[in-house]
Structure formats: C-alpha cells, structure tokens
Design a protein around this motif. Structure first.
Motif, short mmCIF file in Angstrom:
data_model
loop_
_atom_site.label_atom_id
_atom_site.label_comp_id
_atom_site.label_asym_id
_atom_site.label_seq_id
_atom_site.Cartn_x
_atom_site.Cartn_y
_atom_site.Cartn_z
N ILE A 87 0.82 -1.22 0.00
CA ILE A 87 0.00 0.00 0.00
C ILE A 87 0.85 1.27 0.00
CG2 ILE A 87 -0.27 0.24 2.50
CD1 ILE A 87 -3.28 0.91 1.93
N ILE A 313 -4.34 -8.17 2.26
CA ILE A 313 -5.46 -7.35 1.78
C ILE A 313 -4.95 -6.44 0.67
CG2 ILE A 313 -7.21 -5.62 2.41
CD1 ILE A 313 -6.89 -6.59 5.32
N SER A 318 -8.50 -2.13 1.14
CA SER A 318 -8.13 -1.64 2.47
C SER A 318 -9.13 -0.58 2.92
CB SER A 318 -6.74 -0.99 2.43
OG SER A 318 -5.78 -1.96 2.08
#
Ligand SMILES: *Cc1c(COP(=O)(O)O)cnc(C)c1O
Length: 368
Positions: A87, A313, A318
């Motif tokens: 991320i 994830i 998210s």
C-alpha cells in the motif's frame, strides 16, 4: 528446529566491528543530520546502482512522495500503480493529492503487466509507478516504451530490489527515478527507517535535496513547500557498513532460492516463483502460491517455521481507500493472489539446513 521469517541479529554478528566503528564515528563527530556520512553514502550507493545521484530521505514511502511532489504531480492527476503490491506505493500517490489507478499484474511474475497499461492511460495520467516486487524487476523496458509514447514519467518502487537486474540494468537505474527503502528487513536495511531516491536527472536530484529539508536551499529561505524527510548520519553510517556486503548477501539468497526450487518443484498445488530469462532477482522474499495457503501456514507454524503473507489485503480493499469506492471483484488477480501467496524464510543468514527443514515440512504437508 526453529526457522524465523526474519532475524536481524546475525547481520550484527557478521558486521560487528564495522557497525560498532560506524556508531562511534558518528557519535564522536557530534554531527547527526545532513553531514559527511550521508554525503558519502549517497555517493557510494549511486555508484553501486550506476546512477548519477542518490538523495537520502527518511523512508521509502516519502522517497516516492517527494519525487511526485518534485514533478508537480498532484490533484487532478493520475498515476498508474500495481493492483498487487504494498500500500505504501499507493499512499505516495494519494499523499500528493493524485489518484492511484490500479493495473493488474502479469499472473506469472506478479509484477505490473505492461500489456494492460495502455488501456488505463487517460489525458490525466502523469506517471507509471511499477514495483519490483519480491526482489524481481518489473519489465521496465516495456513500461518505458509505453511511457515514452504517452509522455509519462516512470518512477520505480525499488524498495524490495537492491541489486536486481532487468536485462543487465539495475533496479533503480531503469526509470526516470526510483524510490528506495532501507527499512531494516530489506536486502539493504538500516537499523531504523531510511530511504533514498536514485536518478540520473540532476535537476530533479537538486530539487529533492531541498524538498527533503523543508524546501530550503539556504537556511530559513524556503523555495518550496517541502517535507522534513532526512536520512540521519547514524543510519547513513550503518548503511555504509552494510553496502559492501549487499552483493554477497544477494548471492546467498540466490543459492537458497535454488535449493527451494530443487526441493519443491512439482510438489502438490504449489506455484513457485517464475523468473523470465531477462530478469535477475535478488530474492527479497521467496513467495509461493497455493489454494491451501492458510492450512500450509498453520502446518509450518506448528513445526516452528515462520512465514508471512505479502500481502493479505489488496490496497483497493483496504479500509483506508473506502472513499474511492472500489469493490470486491474490481481487481480479481490481486484478490486471488492475496488469498494464495505465502512467503517462506529466506535471507543472507538463513542456513541450508533451515531451508531443508522448511522444504521437508512443506512436502509432508502434501503427503510427500
Ligand atoms: C518497504 C516498502 C515500501 C515502503 O518503504 P518504507 O521505507 O517502509 O516507507 C514501499 N514499497 C514497497 C514495495 C516496499 O516493500
């Protein structure tokens, strides 16, 4: 036997005198920020990657954020990012006010699939941000060709790929610039957060040196709205002590990767990493894929083998990105891999006996 997924202590055992000397050098100097150690590390790291400039910053996320900021990428702009990855890459884009546009991976290498990029380019697209995931470069040559046609900047996320090669060129030296992380678990890791930008672009490097220091060239004269994102002298000195070992540590990882391949090829439903003939990975992670991932992970844990999931994830699902409105099913490959990937222990101080033990228990899981 216990096999940890990560153990930082053996690196200290191996480099004790160099790291102790680095520590004393900095403390004796009485100078802790933006000094000689950082300057020397920047020169040494740039030389090792084969680029003109390395600009040390506080971490890998801010390295990418600062490049986007320096390029003037912001609100209203789009940046193409991998749907399967960490991320931090997306956050760099979001934090400058631009929109991350996810692109699905090549299903064999897990890296950004160049064949899917062109369809995502709009008049607002400014850059492509490929990750060299798990230590293997994305096909940056193909990505560069697409970017050149569309007038886009290529920013490599080289956080996991110190020393990896793409058709003979080093990660960090293939795009317009690269964000590098020296987070302690990376192939070249500091003993706290640290990062850098590598680039051949002298004007960009110059601007980054100001942006990392409140946008100031001369003290208290502020030319840009900068950040405070500096790589401290102590971490720079530790990185200088470790850099000469990076190549050998990567070779050790490669030997263990070969051992995994020999022991686990054709076992059960395991998918082993795919290495295209033009790629030379540095095995930051050894990632296998199986539909029985959670059961295999528990089985290994029960036998003292540490594993991890990179990443469970996908960024688009998210909670942090709820406001973007992405749904389950939007990026099916990223979602599938999030359910199937498992990282097995590998590192410069992992032993052949440990890998043998891990493989024995993986095979037993499959009744082999
Ligand atoms: C570690 C990592 C980052 C973030 O680096 P930090 O130094 O932790 O900010 C970004 N991208 C990838 C792919 C990473 O693995």
């Amino acid at each position: 036997m216990k096999v940890p997924i990560l153990d930082l202590k053996p690196a200290y055992d191996e480099l004790r005198s160099e790291l102790d000397a680095a520590y004393h050098r900095v403390l004796e100097s009485g100078w802790v920020l933006l000094g000689r150690e950082l300057e020397a590390f920047e020169a040494e790291y740039a030389a090792s990657v084969g680029v003109k400039h390395c600009v040390g910053v506080a971490n890998g996320l801010e390295a990418m954020q600062l490049v986007l900021l320096a390029l003037g990428i912001g609100p209203g702009d789009e940046v193409i990012v991998p749907s399967h990855g960490y991320i931090a890459t997306w956050l760099a884009v979001t934090h400058v006010g631009a929109k991350p546009v996810p692109c699905e991976p090549d299903p064999h290498t897990y890296n950004l699939d160049p064949a899917r990029i062109t369809a995502l380019v709009t008049p607002r697209t400014r850059a492509i941000l490929p990750i060299h995931l798990y230590g293997q470069t994305a096909d940056v040559d193909a990505i560069n060709a697409i970017a050149a046609r569309a007038g886009l900047f290529v920013l490599e996320d080289a956080a996991q790929s110190h020393g990896a090669l793409c058709r003979g060129r080093q990660a960090g030296a293939i795009g317009g610039a690269a964000g590098v992380s020296f987070y302690p678990s990376k192939n070249l890791g500091a003993l706290a957060d640290a990062g850098a930008v590598t680039t051949d672009d002298s004007a960009l490097a110059d601007k980054l040196r100001h942006l990392r220091n409140y946008g100031s060239k001369v003290r208290y004269h502020h030319d840009y709205l900068g950040l405070n994102s500096r790589l401290g002298e102590l971490q720079a000195a530790f990185l200088r002590a470790k850099l000469p070992r990076l190549a050998e540590w990567n070779v050790r990882r490669g030997v263990l990767a070969c051992q995994y391949f020999a022991a686990l090829s054709g076992v059960g439903d395991l998918t082993l990493p795919h290495v295209p003939d033009w790629a030379k990975p540095v095995w930051h992670l050894l990632v296998v894929r199986t539909a029985q991932r959670d059961a295999l992970q528990s089985h290994l844990a029960a036998h003292g083998v540490g594993t991890q999931i990179h990443y469970p994830i996908p960024p688009h699902l998210s909670r942090a990105y709820t406001r973007e409105g992405w749904q389950r099913g939007d990026f099916p490959l990223a979602e599938k891999f999030a359910h199937e990937v498992l990282s097995l222990p590998i590192g410069p101080h992992t032993t052949a006996e440990q890998v043998d033990y891990v493989c024995t228990h993986v095979r037993r899981f499959y009744g082999r």
